[in-house]
Design an enzyme around this catalytic site. Structure first.
Site, PDB file in Angstrom:
ATOM      1  N   CYS A   1      -3.715 -79.681 -43.779  1.00 50.13           N
ATOM      2  CA  CYS A   1      -3.471 -78.502 -44.511  1.00 50.13           C
ATOM      3  C   CYS A   1      -4.863 -77.699 -44.637  1.00 50.13           C
ATOM      4  O   CYS A   1      -5.662 -77.999 -43.850  1.00 50.13           O
ATOM      5  CB  CYS A   1      -3.074 -79.250 -45.901  1.00 50.13           C
ATOM      6  SG  CYS A   1      -4.509 -79.938 -46.667  1.00 50.13           S
TER       7      CYS A   1
ATOM      8  N   CYS B   1      -8.227 -79.116 -44.977  1.00 50.69           N
ATOM      9  CA  CYS B   1      -9.006 -79.697 -43.821  1.00 50.69           C
ATOM     10  C   CYS B   1      -9.709 -78.496 -43.142  1.00 50.69           C
ATOM     11  O   CYS B   1     -10.960 -78.748 -42.719  1.00 50.69           O
ATOM     12  CB  CYS B   1      -7.875 -80.285 -42.818  1.00 50.69           C
ATOM     13  SG  CYS B   1      -6.895 -81.628 -43.347  1.00 50.69           S
TER      14      CYS B   1
ATOM     15  N   ASP C   1      -4.578 -41.082 -27.465  1.00 51.05           N
ATOM     16  CA  ASP C   1      -5.160 -40.142 -26.491  1.00 51.05           C
ATOM     17  C   ASP C   1      -3.941 -39.923 -25.466  1.00 51.05           C
ATOM     18  O   ASP C   1      -2.872 -40.476 -25.494  1.00 51.05           O
ATOM     19  CB  ASP C   1      -6.181 -41.082 -25.799  1.00 51.05           C
ATOM     20  CG  ASP C   1      -6.932 -40.422 -24.712  1.00 51.05           C
ATOM     21  OD1 ASP C   1      -7.419 -39.351 -24.805  1.00 51.05           O
ATOM     22  OD2 ASP C   1      -6.961 -41.186 -23.850  1.00 51.05           O
TER      23      ASP C   1
ATOM     24  N   ASP D   1      -7.194 -45.441 -24.151  1.00 52.74           N
ATOM     25  CA  ASP D   1      -7.791 -46.299 -22.988  1.00 52.74           C
ATOM     26  C   ASP D   1      -9.187 -46.142 -22.486  1.00 52.74           C
ATOM     27  O   ASP D   1      -9.736 -46.993 -21.409  1.00 52.74           O
ATOM     28  CB  ASP D   1      -6.773 -46.305 -21.832  1.00 52.74           C
ATOM     29  CG  ASP D   1      -6.873 -45.054 -20.930  1.00 52.74           C
ATOM     30  OD1 ASP D   1      -7.167 -43.905 -21.476  1.00 52.74           O
ATOM     31  OD2 ASP D   1      -6.613 -44.841 -19.721  1.00 52.74           O
TER      32      ASP D   1
ATOM     33  N   ASP E   1     -12.824 -43.580 -26.208  1.00 52.15           N
ATOM     34  CA  ASP E   1     -11.898 -43.834 -27.176  1.00 52.15           C
ATOM     35  C   ASP E   1     -12.531 -45.127 -28.104  1.00 52.15           C
ATOM     36  O   ASP E   1     -11.984 -44.888 -28.992  1.00 52.15           O
ATOM     37  CB  ASP E   1     -10.563 -44.281 -26.806  1.00 52.15           C
ATOM     38  CG  ASP E   1      -9.808 -43.078 -26.162  1.00 52.15           C
ATOM     39  OD1 ASP E   1      -9.989 -41.829 -26.567  1.00 52.15           O
ATOM     40  OD2 ASP E   1      -9.115 -43.155 -25.047  1.00 52.15           O
TER      41      ASP E   1
END
Length: 819
Positions: free
Chosen positions: A77, A80, A487, A711, A715
């Site tokens: 859970c 942990c 772009d 890409d 950018d």
């Protein structure tokens, strides 16, 4: 002797005449402290040769460090997660630790100069968790062992439950006094014997987890479970021994069985969510065939681990084998299956000089490759690392759920104690079962699993469709984005120019012009040169003309940024002084800009390339001594073409309520035409990286949640500033690092897949949280009022956890509509 030091001591004792000591001593002397066997076994992970397989260099606030992914066994859970993270961060030299409950993995960054990896593994084992460096093959073996253990515990609990329920059935159906006390005592003792292995074996994980949580002063879900089982079983044993009071053996066995069953199904759900990443990790071969030094391609090889291969080593990859590392072909020609990485189902051709990424499948002939990057930096390893990074980053909604779950257990224990005290005053006989029902009916496990299960399932489903989430908060941000900034070049367009029109001078044959242009551009890497060669090769008559009319190039000259020129000698002996390039290079004015007669038929082009024949004079065209003007032979219109799926992408985003914008560094007419073709009203042209950044920040200041799709290298700053960013296929390394998600396929349809899946994921998370909260708000008061018996509380708790896990798993098979 074990060493020269021991030998010297022995010789000194002998030389001093002290040999009798050994005859008179009563016992051997105490030796040096021995390293514990368990710690000695962990020390092997400190070996540099072994660490190369699973560690990688990283950067932290304190400087360079090492990073590794660890596989954790025994997590149950959110408590942990908290416990392991705090334990690791508390080790000197650890710079960061992030644990993911859904994938059962941890990413740890540490300074190897201050602490060894074995110390981190030892620390996790000290608090009760089995932790090893993540290895997909070892992990599969560990998963198989865990599954067998869980099923054995479940079988014992189920068998005990069925038998105990059979013995308890008469007590529920018989009237007062209908069962003799001797038979009732016999049934109680039989139930005790059958419940004992359920409590001692099947329920052992709950007690171990509760003890671990209490030692850390961080009560998790195992604490109320262990208390419920221990108190109910203890009270039943006391009632059996004393002959007075109620027994709850049936409730205990049912509770343990249902909870084990729900946790096993949750575990299966988590494993399914992480399966896509495991499959990718398992695809990379562990060993490669490396050519011995001095051997030529096809020579003698040796089998070595992929981690030991160095840059510039030569490796052989046979037909049907996967490439382990990023490499470039030095000998051979083949077809490569990239479906694991990009989703392309059709193999692509690769020859000498072409790069092949790690993880690609050699679907053709054997090849020899030169290694470009070590295995830890290969394409496949980079994808795994980015996916791991995403699984460790917790979105805001997950952090809120974890904090709520951590306080929930403590509040529940206090409430159960209060309920016990109140009912002890009202009806002592009912106080214990009602307090047990309060402990059992609550479900913070569902609250803890609501978010990570959904995020893991969505990320795994996207990875199967070759869309990679690299940061955890990305899905939450994508679901709320209102604007997307694209772009242009390489994102909405193919990024490579193509010839869209060819105009010939009178008397010039098309095949001859294409043959001359292709020969002039032969061997050039310029995008325009490739476009003209591809256009010429696509012409059916070009190959025939080239074969029938061989020609030779003499005195070839290339002027960077301008064009190329040469003297072409045809098969008939005719000498042509040709130039191919810009109007200025060719010595002419662009007729497409000045001739209104062609303006209506000539398409808009990003660039126009001209081919001219120079006059026979040796003088340069355009000089005062020219004896003639260059003769225009052909004009090529080139344009960066839109991706076929781009219009549909923009339209689908618009229907989803997302506004599209275009930011490009290209000239205004080019950007305006692209925006008009896509139906994008907001655009900027000739934009520098700073201008793009300012454009995005202006949108954010207006209240927009901005998604940036790009890409290129320029950018990356904008991607970092946007609320969320996506790098499309073929993106530069810098753009991928800056992006929150990566579309690995050549198509950009994955952007729509990302947005729609993110919205669906957030909807599932909210449904899970709403259910977990509503269930507890109704069930806990009902149990506190004595309306829910313990067996029904056990059923409700297990059902709540299963509902959350099952709802999250719907994301695994869900696919967005492409209509």
């Amino acid at each position: 002797m074990c060493c020269a030091g021991c030998a010297a001591v022995a010789e000194a004792i002998h030389a001093a005449g002290l040999d009798d000591y050994y005859r008179h001593r009563s016992a051997p002397a105490r030796g040096a402290a021995v390293v514990p066997a368990e710690l000695a076994s962990l020390a092997i992970y400190d070996e540099p040769e072994l660490q190369e397989r699973f560690t990688r260099s990283a950067e932290a606030g304190a400087g360079p460090c090492l990073e590794a992914t660890l596989a954790i066994d025994g997590m149950r859970c959110g408590a942990c997660v908290w416990l392991i993270e705090r334990a690791l961060v508390g080790v000197p030299g650890v710079l960061g630790a992030n644990v993911n409950l859904a994938t059962e993995r941890a990413v740890v960054r540490w300074d190897p100069e201050r602490t060894p990896l074995s110390r981190l593994l030892e620390r996790c084992r000290e608090i009760g968790y089995q932790v090893t460096p993540f290895d997909v093959r070892l992990r599969e073996a560990a998963i198989a062992r865990t599954s067998r253990t869980q099923l054995r515990r479940l079988f014992v609990a189920g068998f005990g439950m069925m038998q105990v329920m059979m013995y308890a059935f008469p007590a529920y159906t018989a009237g007062p006094g209908e069962i003799e006390s001797g038979f009732a005592t016999l049934l109680h003792w039989a139930s005790l014997v059958l419940t004992l292995p359920v409590v001692l074996y099947s329920a052992q994980p709950f007690f171990a987890g509760a003890l671990r949580d209490l030692r850390a002063l961080r009560p998790g879900m195992d604490v109320p479970v262990a208390i419920s089982v221990a108190v109910a079983f203890g009270a039943s044993v006391w009632a059996t021994l004393s002959g007075h009071g109620e027994v709850y053996f049936d409730s205990v066995t049912m509770f343990v069985f249902l909870l084990l069953g729900s946790r096993h199904l949750e575990w299966i759900a988590r494993r399914r969510a992480a399966r896509a990443l495991d499959a990718m990790a398992a695809a990379a071969p562990e060993q490669v065939q490396r050519l011995l030094p001095g051997e030529a391609p096809g020579g003698i090889t040796e089998t070595v681990p992929a981690a030991r291969v160095r840059v510039d080593d030569l490796i052989e990859v046979g037909s049907g084998e996967r490439v382990a590392l990023d490499a470039v072909i030095v000998a051979g020609r083949t077809s490569v299956d990239l479906s694991l990485l990009t989703g392309e189902s059709v193999p692509v051709q690769r020859a000498g000089g072409d790069e092949v990424p790690g993880g690609a499948l050699n679907a053709g002939a054997p090849i020899t490759l030169r290694v470009l990057r070590p295995v830890a930096e290969s394409t496949l390893s980079s994808i795994e690392r980015l996916a791991e990074r995403a699984s460790q980053d917790k979105p805001r909604i997950a952090q809120l759920a974890d904090r709520a779950a951590s306080w929930f257990v403590a509040a529940l224990l206090a409430l159960a104690l209060a309920v016990l005290i109140v009912w002890w005053q009202l009806d002592p006989a009912r106080a214990l079962p009602i307090a047990l029902a309060v402990l059992v009916v609550s479900c913070p496990c569902a609250l803890s699993m609501a978010t990570p299960a959904a995020l893991a399932a969505a990320s795994g489903a996207l990875l199967r469709r070759h869309v990679l989430i690299t940061r955890g908060p990305a899905l939450e941000a994508l679901a709320s984005c209102t604007d997307v900034v694209f772009d242009k070049t390489g994102t909405l367009t193919t990024g490579t120019p193509g010839v869209v029109a060819l105009e010939l001078a009178e008397g010039i044959e098309r095949a001859a012009a294409l043959s001359w242009a292709a020969r002039l551009e032969h061997g050039s890497a310029h995008p325009f040169a490739r476009a003209i060669r591809d256009f010429a090769a696509a012409s059916g008559s070009f190959a025939e003309t080239a074969a029938a009319s061989p020609a030779t190039l003499l005195e070839r000259v290339a002027e960077p940024g301008a064009g190329v020129g040469a003297t072409l000698v045809t098969g008939a002996g005719r000498r042509l002084r040709l130039r191919l390039g810009s109007a200025q290079w060719c010595g002419i004015e662009s007729p497409k800009a000045t001739d209104p007669g062609t303006a209506t038929t000539w398409p808009e082009a990003d660039s126009t390339v001209f081919m001219v024949e120079l006059p026979a004079s040796n003088e340069e065209p355009g000089s005062s001594s020219d004896h003639g003007q260059p003769r225009l032979l052909a004009s090529f219109a080139l344009r960066d073409r839109l991706r076929p799926e781009a219009p549909g992408l923009v339209a689908m985003l618009s229907r989803s309520g997302v506004r599209s914008h275009l930011a490009s560094g290209d000239r205004e007419p080019v950007v305006a035409r692209c925006a008009a073709e896509l139906g994008i009203e907001s655009w900027i042209a000739a934009a520098t990286p700073d201008a793009k950044l300012a454009f995005v920040r202006t949108l954010q200041q207006q209240g927009a949640r901005v998604l940036m799709v790009g890409d290129g290298i320029n950018d990356a700053p904008v991607m970092a500033a946007a609320d969320v960013s996506v790098a499309v296929g073929g993106a530069t390394t810098l753009a991928r690092v800056a992006a929150d998600a990566i579309v690995l396929t050549p198509s950009i349809d994955g952007v729509v897949d990302l947005v729609t899946t993110a919205r669906r994921c957030l909807r599932v998370v909210r449904q899970n949280l709403a259910w977990a909260l509503a269930y507890n708000l109704v069930a806990i008061p009902a149990a506190a009022c004595g309306l829910v018996p313990p067996w029904l509380a056990a059923l409700g708790m297990a059902g709540s956890s299963l509902l959350v896990a099952g709802n999250a798993l719907t994301l695994w098979s869900w696919k967005p509509s492409t209509s």
